[in-house]
Motif scaffolding. Structure first.
Motif, PDB file in Angstrom:
ATOM      1  N   MET A   1      -9.959  -8.510 -66.636  1.00 20.47           N
ATOM      2  CA  MET A   1      -9.505  -8.416 -65.260  1.00 20.47           C
ATOM      3  C   MET A   1     -10.106  -7.160 -64.628  1.00 20.47           C
ATOM      4  O   MET A   1      -9.740  -6.058 -64.948  1.00 20.47           O
ATOM      5  N   ARG A   2     -11.052  -7.359 -63.730  1.00 22.76           N
ATOM      6  CA  ARG A   2     -11.757  -6.238 -63.114  1.00 22.76           C
ATOM      7  C   ARG A   2     -11.427  -6.054 -61.647  1.00 22.76           C
ATOM      8  O   ARG A   2     -11.905  -5.136 -61.017  1.00 22.76           O
ATOM      9  N   ALA A   3     -10.659  -6.933 -61.074  1.00 19.18           N
ATOM     10  CA  ALA A   3     -10.451  -6.937 -59.628  1.00 19.18           C
ATOM     11  C   ALA A   3      -9.870  -5.630 -59.096  1.00 19.18           C
ATOM     12  O   ALA A   3     -10.121  -5.269 -57.958  1.00 19.18           O
ATOM     13  N   ASP A   4      -9.108  -4.910 -59.920  1.00 15.38           N
ATOM     14  CA  ASP A   4      -8.450  -3.711 -59.409  1.00 15.38           C
ATOM     15  C   ASP A   4      -9.336  -2.466 -59.466  1.00 15.38           C
ATOM     16  O   ASP A   4      -8.992  -1.438 -58.897  1.00 15.38           O
ATOM     17  N   ILE A   5     -10.476  -2.524 -60.118  1.00 19.68           N
ATOM     18  CA  ILE A   5     -11.391  -1.382 -60.227  1.00 19.68           C
ATOM     19  C   ILE A   5     -12.741  -1.797 -59.631  1.00 19.68           C
ATOM     20  O   ILE A   5     -13.328  -2.786 -60.054  1.00 19.68           O
ATOM     21  N   ILE A   6     -13.219  -1.025 -58.664  1.00 22.06           N
ATOM     22  CA  ILE A   6     -14.550  -1.262 -58.103  1.00 22.06           C
ATOM     23  C   ILE A   6     -15.560  -0.548 -58.991  1.00 22.06           C
ATOM     24  O   ILE A   6     -15.368   0.614 -59.339  1.00 22.06           O
ATOM     25  N   VAL A   7     -16.620  -1.256 -59.374  1.00 20.84           N
ATOM     26  CA  VAL A   7     -17.674  -0.663 -60.202  1.00 20.84           C
ATOM     27  C   VAL A   7     -18.994  -0.789 -59.451  1.00 20.84           C
ATOM     28  O   VAL A   7     -19.364  -1.888 -59.026  1.00 20.84           O
ATOM     29  N   THR A   8     -19.673   0.339 -59.281  1.00 19.25           N
ATOM     30  CA  THR A   8     -20.936   0.323 -58.556  1.00 19.25           C
ATOM     31  C   THR A   8     -21.927   1.311 -59.161  1.00 19.25           C
ATOM     32  O   THR A   8     -21.525   2.321 -59.741  1.00 19.25           O
ATOM     33  N   THR A   9     -23.202   1.007 -59.014  1.00 18.55           N
ATOM     34  CA  THR A   9     -24.248   1.921 -59.480  1.00 18.55           C
ATOM     35  C   THR A   9     -24.559   2.986 -58.425  1.00 18.55           C
ATOM     36  O   THR A   9     -25.249   3.952 -58.728  1.00 18.55           O
ATOM     37  N   THR A  10     -24.036   2.820 -57.229  1.00 27.92           N
ATOM     38  CA  THR A  10     -24.276   3.794 -56.163  1.00 27.92           C
ATOM     39  C   THR A  10     -23.277   4.944 -56.263  1.00 27.92           C
ATOM     40  O   THR A  10     -22.289   4.865 -56.987  1.00 27.92           O
ATOM     41  N   ASP A  11     -23.531   6.000 -55.500  1.00 32.20           N
ATOM     42  CA  ASP A  11     -22.644   7.161 -55.520  1.00 32.20           C
ATOM     43  C   ASP A  11     -21.565   7.102 -54.450  1.00 32.20           C
ATOM     44  O   ASP A  11     -20.673   7.952 -54.424  1.00 32.20           O
ATOM     45  N   GLU A  12     -21.652   6.124 -53.567  1.00 34.39           N
ATOM     46  CA  GLU A  12     -20.675   5.946 -52.500  1.00 34.39           C
ATOM     47  C   GLU A  12     -20.301   4.480 -52.406  1.00 34.39           C
ATOM     48  O   GLU A  12     -21.062   3.613 -52.844  1.00 34.39           O
ATOM     49  N   ILE A  13     -19.148   4.210 -51.800  1.00 32.34           N
ATOM     50  CA  ILE A  13     -18.701   2.839 -51.593  1.00 32.34           C
ATOM     51  C   ILE A  13     -18.438   2.664 -50.109  1.00 32.34           C
ATOM     52  O   ILE A  13     -17.580   3.360 -49.541  1.00 32.34           O
ATOM     53  N   LYS A  14     -19.190   1.781 -49.483  1.00 32.34           N
ATOM     54  CA  LYS A  14     -19.090   1.569 -48.044  1.00 32.34           C
ATOM     55  C   LYS A  14     -17.650   1.234 -47.660  1.00 32.34           C
ATOM     56  O   LYS A  14     -16.989   0.423 -48.295  1.00 32.34           O
ATOM     57  N   GLY A  15     -17.181   1.917 -46.615  1.00 29.17           N
ATOM     58  CA  GLY A  15     -15.840   1.684 -46.109  1.00 29.17           C
ATOM     59  C   GLY A  15     -14.757   2.473 -46.832  1.00 29.17           C
ATOM     60  O   GLY A  15     -13.583   2.329 -46.533  1.00 29.17           O
ATOM     61  N   HIS A  16     -15.169   3.294 -47.801  1.00 28.67           N
ATOM     62  CA  HIS A  16     -14.211   4.090 -48.571  1.00 28.67           C
ATOM     63  C   HIS A  16     -14.674   5.540 -48.645  1.00 28.67           C
ATOM     64  O   HIS A  16     -15.862   5.827 -48.585  1.00 28.67           O
ATOM     65  N   GLU A  17     -13.712   6.413 -48.794  1.00 36.49           N
ATOM     66  CA  GLU A  17     -14.000   7.828 -48.996  1.00 36.49           C
ATOM     67  C   GLU A  17     -13.483   8.217 -50.380  1.00 36.49           C
ATOM     68  O   GLU A  17     -12.368   7.838 -50.767  1.00 36.49           O
ATOM     69  N   ILE A  18     -14.278   8.949 -51.120  1.00 36.85           N
ATOM     70  CA  ILE A  18     -13.834   9.438 -52.420  1.00 36.85           C
ATOM     71  C   ILE A  18     -12.939  10.638 -52.179  1.00 36.85           C
ATOM     72  O   ILE A  18     -13.359  11.635 -51.592  1.00 36.85           O
ATOM     73  N   THR A  19     -11.684  10.535 -52.606  1.00 38.72           N
ATOM     74  CA  THR A  19     -10.719  11.620 -52.389  1.00 38.72           C
ATOM     75  C   THR A  19     -10.560  12.500 -53.624  1.00 38.72           C
ATOM     76  O   THR A  19     -10.113  13.636 -53.508  1.00 38.72           O
ATOM     77  N   GLU A  20     -10.906  11.953 -54.782  1.00 36.54           N
ATOM     78  CA  GLU A  20     -10.773  12.730 -56.018  1.00 36.54           C
ATOM     79  C   GLU A  20     -11.767  12.218 -57.056  1.00 36.54           C
ATOM     80  O   GLU A  20     -11.913  11.015 -57.236  1.00 36.54           O
ATOM     81  N   VAL A  21     -12.442  13.139 -57.701  1.00 34.88           N
ATOM     82  CA  VAL A  21     -13.311  12.799 -58.824  1.00 34.88           C
ATOM     83  C   VAL A  21     -12.509  13.047 -60.091  1.00 34.88           C
ATOM     84  O   VAL A  21     -12.103  14.178 -60.373  1.00 34.88           O
ATOM     85  N   ALA A  80     -12.010   3.343 -58.750  1.00 32.93           N
ATOM     86  CA  ALA A  80     -13.399   2.894 -58.797  1.00 32.93           C
ATOM     87  C   ALA A  80     -14.181   3.718 -59.807  1.00 32.93           C
ATOM     88  O   ALA A  80     -13.755   4.790 -60.237  1.00 32.93           O
ATOM     89  N   ILE A  81     -15.352   3.172 -60.145  1.00 37.66           N
ATOM     90  CA  ILE A  81     -16.331   3.877 -60.967  1.00 37.66           C
ATOM     91  C   ILE A  81     -17.631   3.879 -60.180  1.00 37.66           C
ATOM     92  O   ILE A  81     -18.125   2.819 -59.784  1.00 37.66           O
ATOM     93  N   VAL A  82     -18.153   5.069 -59.915  1.00 36.84           N
ATOM     94  CA  VAL A  82     -19.424   5.187 -59.199  1.00 36.84           C
ATOM     95  C   VAL A  82     -20.494   5.695 -60.161  1.00 36.84           C
ATOM     96  O   VAL A  82     -20.189   6.275 -61.202  1.00 36.84           O
ATOM     97  N   GLY A  83     -21.753   5.465 -59.794  1.00 42.43           N
ATOM     98  CA  GLY A  83     -22.865   5.930 -60.615  1.00 42.43           C
ATOM     99  C   GLY A  83     -22.899   5.286 -61.988  1.00 42.43           C
ATOM    100  O   GLY A  83     -23.352   5.888 -62.955  1.00 42.43           O
ATOM    101  N   MET A  84     -22.442   4.044 -62.080  1.00 39.85           N
ATOM    102  CA  MET A  84     -22.361   3.359 -63.376  1.00 39.85           C
ATOM    103  C   MET A  84     -23.761   3.097 -63.937  1.00 39.85           C
ATOM    104  O   MET A  84     -24.673   2.718 -63.207  1.00 39.85           O
ATOM    105  N   ARG A  85     -23.923   3.309 -65.232  1.00 40.52           N
ATOM    106  CA  ARG A  85     -25.202   3.092 -65.916  1.00 40.52           C
ATOM    107  C   ARG A  85     -24.958   2.534 -67.307  1.00 40.52           C
ATOM    108  O   ARG A  85     -23.867   2.634 -67.860  1.00 40.52           O
ATOM    109  N   PHE A  86     -26.030   1.956 -67.877  1.00 42.78           N
ATOM    110  CA  PHE A  86     -26.049   1.520 -69.273  1.00 42.78           C
ATOM    111  C   PHE A  86     -27.100   2.315 -70.013  1.00 42.78           C
ATOM    112  O   PHE A  86     -28.125   2.701 -69.437  1.00 42.78           O
ATOM    113  N   THR A  87     -26.868   2.536 -71.276  1.00 42.77           N
ATOM    114  CA  THR A  87     -27.900   3.065 -72.155  1.00 42.77           C
ATOM    115  C   THR A  87     -27.772   2.344 -73.494  1.00 42.77           C
ATOM    116  O   THR A  87     -26.691   1.877 -73.858  1.00 42.77           O
TER     117      THR A  87
END
Length: 110
Positions: A1-21, A80-87
């Motif tokens: 179930m992933r619907a509650d966490i946004i995962v993106t390879t970008t550092d920002e999410i359009k329409g959202h502001e990062i309030t805490e890292v 959310a998770i930003v800057g997601m990568r695989f190695t």
């Protein structure tokens, strides 16, 4: 179930502001080859083409590593998770580690 966490390879999410890292989140899995798959791969090597058994094995490993990373983020209270990568790295002959990682954050809708 992933619907509650946004995962993106970008550092920002359009329409959202990062309030805490929150910080680094990760998930990993180590997968080993199967002798039956090796036999099929050897035969395919003779005629060429994709070794779909290995493709499937690696796709499943990426999904499992991603699911574990998301679980880590969920436990830390992330939205959310930003800057997601695989190695990938070889652990020993015939086995590889897949690591999914990113930065867990909390969001506010703009």
């Amino acid at each position: 179930m992933r619907a509650d966490i946004i995962v993106t390879t970008t550092d920002e999410i359009k329409g959202h502001e990062i309030t805490e890292v929150i910080g680094l989140v990760r998930g990993n899995v180590i997968r080993a080859k199967h002798i039956g798959t090796d036999i099929i791969a050897a035969l395919r090597n003779l005629v060429g083409g994709e070794v779909s058994e290995y493709t499937k094995l690696m796709a499943e490993a990426r999904e499992q590593a991603t699911d574990r990373m998301i679980s880590d983020a969920r436990l830390k209270g992330a939205d959310a998770i930003v800057g997601m990568r695989f190695t990938t790295s070889m652990v020993m002959a015939g086995s590889a580690e897949i690591l999914a990682f990113g930065t867990a954050v909390r969001l506010k809708q703009k």
